[in-house]
Scaffold this motif. Structure first.
Motif, PDB file in Angstrom:
ATOM      1  N   HIS A  22      26.078  13.967   6.732  1.00 53.88           N
ATOM      2  CA  HIS A  22      26.077  15.398   6.478  1.00 53.88           C
ATOM      3  C   HIS A  22      26.953  15.802   5.289  1.00 53.88           C
ATOM      4  CE1 HIS A  22      23.431  17.324   9.292  1.00 53.88           C
ATOM      5  NE2 HIS A  22      23.820  16.485  10.216  1.00 53.88           N
ATOM      6  N   THR A  23      28.109  15.149   5.088  1.00 51.31           N
ATOM      7  CA  THR A  23      28.959  15.512   3.951  1.00 51.31           C
ATOM      8  C   THR A  23      28.280  15.191   2.616  1.00 51.31           C
ATOM      9  OG1 THR A  23      30.946  15.267   5.276  1.00 51.31           O
ATOM     10  CG2 THR A  23      31.231  15.224   2.917  1.00 51.31           C
ATOM     11  N   PRO A  24      27.705  13.989   2.438  1.00 58.04           N
ATOM     12  CA  PRO A  24      26.981  13.760   1.176  1.00 58.04           C
ATOM     13  C   PRO A  24      25.776  14.687   1.024  1.00 58.04           C
ATOM     14  CG  PRO A  24      27.424  11.680   2.273  1.00 58.04           C
ATOM     15  CD  PRO A  24      27.814  12.769   3.223  1.00 58.04           C
ATOM     16  N   LEU A  25      25.105  14.991   2.122  1.00 58.07           N
ATOM     17  CA  LEU A  25      23.957  15.892   2.054  1.00 58.07           C
ATOM     18  C   LEU A  25      24.410  17.285   1.657  1.00 58.07           C
ATOM     19  CD1 LEU A  25      20.915  16.242   2.539  1.00 58.07           C
ATOM     20  CD2 LEU A  25      21.477  16.866   4.889  1.00 58.07           C
ATOM     21  N   MET A  26      25.583  17.716   2.150  1.00 51.69           N
ATOM     22  CA  MET A  26      26.101  19.032   1.794  1.00 51.69           C
ATOM     23  C   MET A  26      26.428  19.092   0.306  1.00 51.69           C
ATOM     24  SD  MET A  26      26.720  21.986   3.133  1.00 51.69           S
ATOM     25  CE  MET A  26      26.849  21.686   4.867  1.00 51.69           C
ATOM     26  N   HIS A  29      21.671  24.287  -4.772  1.00 49.64           N
ATOM     27  CA  HIS A  29      21.867  25.737  -4.732  1.00 49.64           C
ATOM     28  C   HIS A  29      22.489  26.253  -6.032  1.00 49.64           C
ATOM     29  CE1 HIS A  29      21.258  25.246  -0.349  1.00 49.64           C
ATOM     30  NE2 HIS A  29      20.489  26.281  -0.610  1.00 49.64           N
ATOM     31  N   GLY A  30      23.221  25.411  -6.721  1.00 51.26           N
ATOM     32  CA  GLY A  30      23.716  25.797  -8.041  1.00 51.26           C
ATOM     33  C   GLY A  30      22.571  26.003  -9.018  1.00 51.26           C
ATOM     34  N   ILE A  90      26.517  32.600  -1.383  1.00 51.26           N
ATOM     35  CA  ILE A  90      27.054  32.424  -0.032  1.00 51.26           C
ATOM     36  C   ILE A  90      26.847  30.988   0.435  1.00 51.26           C
ATOM     37  CG2 ILE A  90      26.681  33.055   2.396  1.00 51.26           C
ATOM     38  CD1 ILE A  90      26.097  35.916   1.390  1.00 51.26           C
ATOM     39  N   ASN A  91      25.680  30.421   0.146  1.00 51.21           N
ATOM     40  CA  ASN A  91      25.390  29.061   0.559  1.00 51.21           C
ATOM     41  C   ASN A  91      26.273  28.045  -0.152  1.00 51.21           C
ATOM     42  OD1 ASN A  91      24.031  27.246   2.126  1.00 51.21           O
ATOM     43  ND2 ASN A  91      22.017  27.885   1.445  1.00 51.21           N
ATOM     44  N   ILE A  92      26.522  28.242  -1.426  1.00 52.75           N
ATOM     45  CA  ILE A  92      27.385  27.321  -2.177  1.00 52.75           C
ATOM     46  C   ILE A  92      28.810  27.376  -1.647  1.00 52.75           C
ATOM     47  CG2 ILE A  92      28.448  26.908  -4.434  1.00 52.75           C
ATOM     48  CD1 ILE A  92      25.773  27.778  -5.674  1.00 52.75           C
ATOM     49  N   VAL A  93      29.339  28.582  -1.486  1.00 55.32           N
ATOM     50  CA  VAL A  93      30.714  28.727  -0.987  1.00 55.32           C
ATOM     51  C   VAL A  93      30.829  28.154   0.416  1.00 55.32           C
ATOM     52  CG1 VAL A  93      32.472  30.412  -0.331  1.00 55.32           C
ATOM     53  CG2 VAL A  93      31.244  30.681  -2.477  1.00 55.32           C
ATOM     54  N   VAL A  97      32.606  23.960   4.325  1.00 56.53           N
ATOM     55  CA  VAL A  97      32.281  22.970   5.354  1.00 56.53           C
ATOM     56  C   VAL A  97      32.658  21.570   4.894  1.00 56.53           C
ATOM     57  CG1 VAL A  97      30.354  21.873   6.556  1.00 56.53           C
ATOM     58  CG2 VAL A  97      30.489  24.355   6.438  1.00 56.53           C
ATOM     59  N   THR A  98      32.360  21.237   3.636  1.00 57.35           N
ATOM     60  CA  THR A  98      32.716  19.921   3.112  1.00 57.35           C
ATOM     61  C   THR A  98      34.221  19.717   3.136  1.00 57.35           C
ATOM     62  OG1 THR A  98      30.770  19.922   1.687  1.00 57.35           O
ATOM     63  CG2 THR A  98      32.531  18.396   1.108  1.00 57.35           C
TER      64      THR A  98
END
Length: 102
Positions: free
Chosen positions: A29-33, A40-41, A72-75, A80-81
């Protein structure tokens, strides 16, 4: 493309994205995030470019909404990361675990 084709592609992309992400194991999940933040950028830059070129109210409204949601998704992804990386960091004052000799 007509509106029906655009809506169909969007709905299929949402379902496909949900299925792909839901099948990812928790260790990835961390690499996927991080990948999602990069995507999203790109979406954010595209939405800004569309907002700049918009001459009608509907495209302008949708592009501003896309800018807001992508931001919002990037932040949120970075938050989360960061939280996940803190979970795996060594605790201060705690000695590192040593492997026992066999």
């Amino acid at each position: 493309m007509d509106a029906f084709a655009v809506i169909t592609i969007t709905v299929l992309a949402v379902f496909l994205g949900f299925e792909v992400v839901s099948k990812v194991s928790s260790t990835l999940h961390t690499p996927l995030m991080s990948e999602a933040n990069a995507i999203h950028g790109i979406i954010l830059l595209g939405a800004i470019m569309v907002a700049e070129q918009a001459t009608e109210p509907l495209p302008l409204l949708l592009s501003v909404l896309a800018v807001l949601l992508a931001t919002i998704n990037i932040v949120g992804g970075f938050v989360v990361t960061d939280r996940m990386l803190v979970m795996f960091a060594a605790k201060p004052g705690r000695p590192a675990r040593k492997e026992s000799a066999k």
